[in-house]
Design a protein around this motif. Structure first.
Motif, PDB file in Angstrom:
ATOM      1  N   THR A  38      47.237  95.201 -18.070  1.00  0.00           N
ATOM      2  CA  THR A  38      48.620  94.807 -17.836  1.00  0.00           C
ATOM      3  C   THR A  38      49.058  93.924 -16.520  1.00  0.00           C
ATOM      4  O   THR A  38      48.324  94.339 -15.499  1.00  0.00           O
ATOM      5  CB  THR A  38      49.824  95.355 -18.403  1.00  0.00           C
ATOM      6  N   ASP A  39      50.042  93.276 -16.471  1.00  0.00           N
ATOM      7  CA  ASP A  39      50.241  92.323 -15.122  1.00  0.00           C
ATOM      8  C   ASP A  39      50.529  93.544 -14.200  1.00  0.00           C
ATOM      9  O   ASP A  39      50.355  93.571 -12.853  1.00  0.00           O
ATOM     10  CB  ASP A  39      51.235  91.327 -15.589  1.00  0.00           C
ATOM     11  N   ALA A  40      51.373  94.557 -14.602  1.00  0.00           N
ATOM     12  CA  ALA A  40      51.773  95.615 -13.724  1.00  0.00           C
ATOM     13  C   ALA A  40      50.765  96.326 -13.371  1.00  0.00           C
ATOM     14  O   ALA A  40      50.708  96.729 -12.129  1.00  0.00           O
ATOM     15  CB  ALA A  40      52.975  96.564 -14.562  1.00  0.00           C
ATOM     16  N   GLN A  41      49.797  96.677 -14.072  1.00  0.00           N
ATOM     17  CA  GLN A  41      48.471  97.246 -13.447  1.00  0.00           C
ATOM     18  C   GLN A  41      47.802  96.457 -12.554  1.00  0.00           C
ATOM     19  O   GLN A  41      47.310  97.103 -11.458  1.00  0.00           O
ATOM     20  CB  GLN A  41      47.704  97.765 -14.808  1.00  0.00           C
ATOM     21  N   LEU A  42      47.707  95.154 -12.678  1.00  0.00           N
ATOM     22  CA  LEU A  42      46.794  94.284 -12.027  1.00  0.00           C
ATOM     23  C   LEU A  42      47.601  94.365 -10.737  1.00  0.00           C
ATOM     24  O   LEU A  42      46.953  93.839  -9.723  1.00  0.00           O
ATOM     25  CB  LEU A  42      46.760  93.031 -12.526  1.00  0.00           C
ATOM     26  N   ASP A  43      48.733  94.424 -10.541  1.00  0.00           N
ATOM     27  CA  ASP A  43      49.721  94.249  -9.250  1.00  0.00           C
ATOM     28  C   ASP A  43      49.195  95.487  -8.371  1.00  0.00           C
ATOM     29  O   ASP A  43      49.407  95.295  -7.101  1.00  0.00           O
ATOM     30  CB  ASP A  43      51.043  94.463  -9.621  1.00  0.00           C
ATOM     31  N   ARG A  44      48.640  96.600  -8.969  1.00  0.00           N
ATOM     32  CA  ARG A  44      48.161  97.708  -8.203  1.00  0.00           C
ATOM     33  C   ARG A  44      46.929  97.471  -7.395  1.00  0.00           C
ATOM     34  O   ARG A  44      46.530  97.952  -6.614  1.00  0.00           O
ATOM     35  CB  ARG A  44      47.980  98.755  -8.765  1.00  0.00           C
ATOM     36  N   LEU A  45      46.241  96.319  -7.702  1.00  0.00           N
ATOM     37  CA  LEU A  45      44.711  96.051  -7.224  1.00  0.00           C
ATOM     38  C   LEU A  45      45.057  95.251  -5.832  1.00  0.00           C
ATOM     39  O   LEU A  45      45.576  94.238  -5.845  1.00  0.00           O
ATOM     40  CB  LEU A  45      44.074  95.262  -8.373  1.00  0.00           C
ATOM     41  N   HIS A  46      44.248  96.067  -4.836  1.00  0.00           N
ATOM     42  CA  HIS A  46      44.233  95.297  -3.556  1.00  0.00           C
ATOM     43  C   HIS A  46      43.053  94.512  -3.591  1.00  0.00           C
ATOM     44  O   HIS A  46      41.765  94.937  -3.512  1.00  0.00           O
ATOM     45  CB  HIS A  46      44.167  96.349  -2.591  1.00  0.00           C
ATOM     46  N   GLY A  47      43.001  93.154  -3.638  1.00  0.00           N
ATOM     47  CA  GLY A  47      41.978  92.194  -3.555  1.00  0.00           C
ATOM     48  C   GLY A  47      42.164  90.809  -3.109  1.00  0.00           C
ATOM     49  O   GLY A  47      43.144  90.409  -3.739  1.00  0.00           O
ATOM     50  N   PRO A  48      41.602  90.317  -1.989  1.00  0.00           N
ATOM     51  CA  PRO A  48      40.508  90.878  -1.399  1.00  0.00           C
ATOM     52  C   PRO A  48      41.066  92.189  -0.675  1.00  0.00           C
ATOM     53  O   PRO A  48      41.914  92.223  -0.310  1.00  0.00           O
ATOM     54  CB  PRO A  48      40.223  89.941  -0.305  1.00  0.00           C
ATOM     55  N   VAL A  49      40.153  93.200  -0.574  1.00  0.00           N
ATOM     56  CA  VAL A  49      40.384  94.369  -0.214  1.00  0.00           C
ATOM     57  C   VAL A  49      40.484  94.532   1.516  1.00  0.00           C
ATOM     58  O   VAL A  49      39.935  93.751   1.922  1.00  0.00           O
ATOM     59  CB  VAL A  49      39.303  95.488  -0.435  1.00  0.00           C
ATOM     60  N   GLY A  50      41.381  95.485   1.960  1.00  0.00           N
ATOM     61  CA  GLY A  50      41.451  95.619   3.391  1.00  0.00           C
ATOM     62  C   GLY A  50      42.436  94.716   4.021  1.00  0.00           C
ATOM     63  O   GLY A  50      43.072  93.686   3.323  1.00  0.00           O
ATOM     64  N   LEU A  51      43.159  95.168   5.321  1.00  0.00           N
ATOM     65  CA  LEU A  51      44.028  94.376   5.916  1.00  0.00           C
ATOM     66  C   LEU A  51      43.089  93.060   6.475  1.00  0.00           C
ATOM     67  O   LEU A  51      42.142  92.999   6.752  1.00  0.00           O
ATOM     68  CB  LEU A  51      44.508  95.080   7.393  1.00  0.00           C
ATOM     69  N   LYS A  52      44.062  92.087   6.292  1.00  0.00           N
ATOM     70  CA  LYS A  52      43.705  90.612   6.890  1.00  0.00           C
ATOM     71  C   LYS A  52      43.801  90.620   8.277  1.00  0.00           C
ATOM     72  O   LYS A  52      44.722  90.169   8.977  1.00  0.00           O
ATOM     73  CB  LYS A  52      44.457  89.511   6.320  1.00  0.00           C
ATOM     74  N   ASN A  53      42.768  90.937   8.985  1.00  0.00           N
ATOM     75  CA  ASN A  53      42.592  91.204  10.348  1.00  0.00           C
ATOM     76  C   ASN A  53      41.661  90.330  11.065  1.00  0.00           C
ATOM     77  O   ASN A  53      41.154  90.577  12.589  1.00  0.00           O
ATOM     78  CB  ASN A  53      42.694  92.415  10.809  1.00  0.00           C
ATOM     79  N   GLY A  54      40.888  89.482  10.381  1.00  0.00           N
ATOM     80  CA  GLY A  54      39.784  88.655  10.951  1.00  0.00           C
ATOM     81  C   GLY A  54      38.438  89.322  10.888  1.00  0.00           C
ATOM     82  O   GLY A  54      37.449  88.775  11.367  1.00  0.00           O
ATOM     83  N   ALA A  55      38.534  90.545  10.446  1.00  0.00           N
ATOM     84  CA  ALA A  55      36.970  91.354  10.327  1.00  0.00           C
ATOM     85  C   ALA A  55      35.826  90.586   9.640  1.00  0.00           C
ATOM     86  O   ALA A  55      36.250  89.615   8.710  1.00  0.00           O
ATOM     87  CB  ALA A  55      37.242  92.450   9.658  1.00  0.00           C
ATOM     88  N   ARG A  56      34.475  90.493  10.166  1.00  0.00           N
ATOM     89  CA  ARG A  56      33.707  89.675   9.719  1.00  0.00           C
ATOM     90  C   ARG A  56      32.489  90.395   9.454  1.00  0.00           C
ATOM     91  O   ARG A  56      31.738  90.408   8.324  1.00  0.00           O
ATOM     92  CB  ARG A  56      33.377  88.516  10.780  1.00  0.00           C
ATOM     93  N   THR A  57      32.189  91.355  10.293  1.00  0.00           N
ATOM     94  CA  THR A  57      30.881  92.201  10.165  1.00  0.00           C
ATOM     95  C   THR A  57      31.180  93.430   9.220  1.00  0.00           C
ATOM     96  O   THR A  57      32.455  93.910   9.097  1.00  0.00           O
ATOM     97  CB  THR A  57      30.359  93.065  11.476  1.00  0.00           C
ATOM     98  N   PRO A  58      30.084  94.253   8.563  1.00  0.00           N
ATOM     99  CA  PRO A  58      30.332  95.220   7.924  1.00  0.00           C
ATOM    100  C   PRO A  58      31.130  96.693   8.297  1.00  0.00           C
ATOM    101  O   PRO A  58      32.281  96.769   7.584  1.00  0.00           O
ATOM    102  CB  PRO A  58      29.052  95.521   7.291  1.00  0.00           C
ATOM    103  N   PRO A  59      31.144  96.908   9.537  1.00  0.00           N
ATOM    104  CA  PRO A  59      31.706  97.690  10.058  1.00  0.00           C
ATOM    105  C   PRO A  59      33.181  97.607  10.468  1.00  0.00           C
ATOM    106  O   PRO A  59      34.298  98.291  10.082  1.00  0.00           O
ATOM    107  CB  PRO A  59      31.032  98.199  11.401  1.00  0.00           C
ATOM    108  N   GLU A  60      33.624  96.114  10.775  1.00  0.00           N
ATOM    109  CA  GLU A  60      34.869  95.678  11.054  1.00  0.00           C
ATOM    110  C   GLU A  60      35.467  95.703   9.605  1.00  0.00           C
ATOM    111  O   GLU A  60      36.672  95.989   9.644  1.00  0.00           O
ATOM    112  CB  GLU A  60      34.863  94.264  11.668  1.00  0.00           C
ATOM    113  N   ILE A  61      35.022  95.354   8.605  1.00  0.00           N
ATOM    114  CA  ILE A  61      35.560  95.138   7.508  1.00  0.00           C
ATOM    115  C   ILE A  61      36.018  96.517   6.775  1.00  0.00           C
ATOM    116  O   ILE A  61      36.889  96.807   6.416  1.00  0.00           O
ATOM    117  CB  ILE A  61      34.686  94.457   6.420  1.00  0.00           C
ATOM    118  N   ALA A  62      34.870  97.189   7.077  1.00  0.00           N
ATOM    119  CA  ALA A  62      35.214  98.897   6.814  1.00  0.00           C
ATOM    120  C   ALA A  62      36.594  99.563   7.599  1.00  0.00           C
ATOM    121  O   ALA A  62      37.260 100.145   6.673  1.00  0.00           O
ATOM    122  CB  ALA A  62      33.813  99.659   7.046  1.00  0.00           C
TER     123      ALA A  62
END
Length: 334
Positions: A276-300
């Motif tokens: 449902t739309d309500a359930q989809l609202d729970r999905l974090h995607g793109p995942v993670g805080l938007k902080n400019g991370a680029r490399t795998p460890p930064e994204i982690a």
């Protein structure tokens, strides 16, 4: 119990093995602002060496003085309080009216730390009951209710991983997330049925499952202490995990991928799996805080930062790039 406090227990056993007397301190209650929550631990050696923390310095200094004076490491457990009035609060770095309550426990064979650590190494969750009058300890299987409890006669603490991090896919990103998640005190579980990825995966403290993602989410009985993150970029795997996770009580559900891919994923989950739309609202995607991370460890780091914020009930607003904001303020962009 997080890894900081687990390391305190390990340090205690090393000190005792070397012939030192040691006191284990556990925060039982706090009032006002406190640097560390109830359940946090500190260890003080007879010569004043310290491991862990309870206040960030001031209370530790007082404990060190007491340890060097020989007044801590003998007898039975005791309950002490720091703070309360303005003078004491100022002395110990607490806000006026603030209070930290500790149980100080001389470490002796009856403390059973070696047995506790052995059970934790087996992945068990343990309920530890300390009898204040005698210092005797009993170790029991943990229950669903794992809050610290101090009564007139006992201190009950719970040890072992209570929060779980389920990662779908055993790729490069998972290597960093598993290591960092373990350091944050999560029980890390990695699910990947693909032999080419699972074959070489080995992270200390993480469990690898080869079952299909939807089966894994169901079998683990994902609850409100579980975060589920899909990382394979393969809809055949990620979508299976997400369709189960979004209908569960997981406190966090995320999926890696661009905004365009996320939009397609949402359409698939809604049309083919009945999410449902309500359930989809729970999905974090793109995942993670938007902080400019680029490399795998930064994204982690950005992913676990967002998981942490959600876990503690915080919402981090969408950031504004500093250069872009400067251009707007200079009138170069409208």
């Amino acid at each position: 119990m997080d890894n900081v406090d687990l390391n305190v227990l390990r340090q205690i056993t090393q000190w005792v093995a070397a012939g030192h007397r040691v006191v284990l301190g556990t925060i039982t209650r706090t009032w006002g602002s406190a640097p560390r929550p109830p359940g946090s631990t500190v260890a003080v050696r007879d010569d004043g060496l310290i491991a862990g923390s309870v206040s960030g310095g001031c209370i530790e200094d007082d404990l060190i003085d007491k340890a060097r004076g020989g007044v801590l490491a003998a007898g039975v457990p005791k309950v002490i309080r720091y703070g309360i009035d303005a003078d004491a609060a100022h002395r110990f770095g607490l806000p006026c009216g603030g209070l930290i309550e500790l149980v100080l426990e001389p470490v002796l064979p009856r403390t059973r730390l070696d047995e506790l650590l052995a059970r934790l190494a087996d992945g068990q969750r343990v309920r530890r009951v300390l009898t204040l009058a005698t210092g005797e300890v009993s170790l029991q299987p943990a229950t669903d209710t794992d809050e610290l409890a101090l009564s007139d006669t006992t201190l009950t603490t719970h040890h072992g991983p209570h929060w779980r991090l389920l990662l779908i896919g055993a790729g490069q990103m998972t290597q960093y997330l598993a290591q960092m998640g373990t350091a944050l005190g999560y029980q890390v579980i990695v699910c990947d049925p693909r032999e080419e990825y699972a074959e070489g995966f080995a992270i200390e403290g993480a469990t690898l499952l080869r079952t299909m993602p939807d089966d894994t989410v169901r079998d683990l009985r994902v609850d409100g202490h579980t975060a589920v993150i899909a990382l394979t970029h393969d809809p055949k795997l990620d979508d299976l995990a997400l369709m189960e996770a979004l209908t569960s009580e997981a406190f966090y559900v995320g999926a890696i991928g661009s905004r365009a891919n996320q939009a397609k994923r949402r359409e698939r989950l809604k049309e083919h799996f009945g999410i449902t739309d309500a359930q989809l609202d729970r999905l974090h995607g793109p995942v993670g805080l938007k902080n400019g991370a680029r490399t795998p460890p930064e994204i982690a780091v950005s992913i676990l930062a967002e998981v942490t914020a959600v876990r503690y009930g915080f919402r981090v607003p969408e950031p504004v790039a500093v250069k872009a904001q400067a251009a707007v303020e200079a009138g170069c962009v409208t």
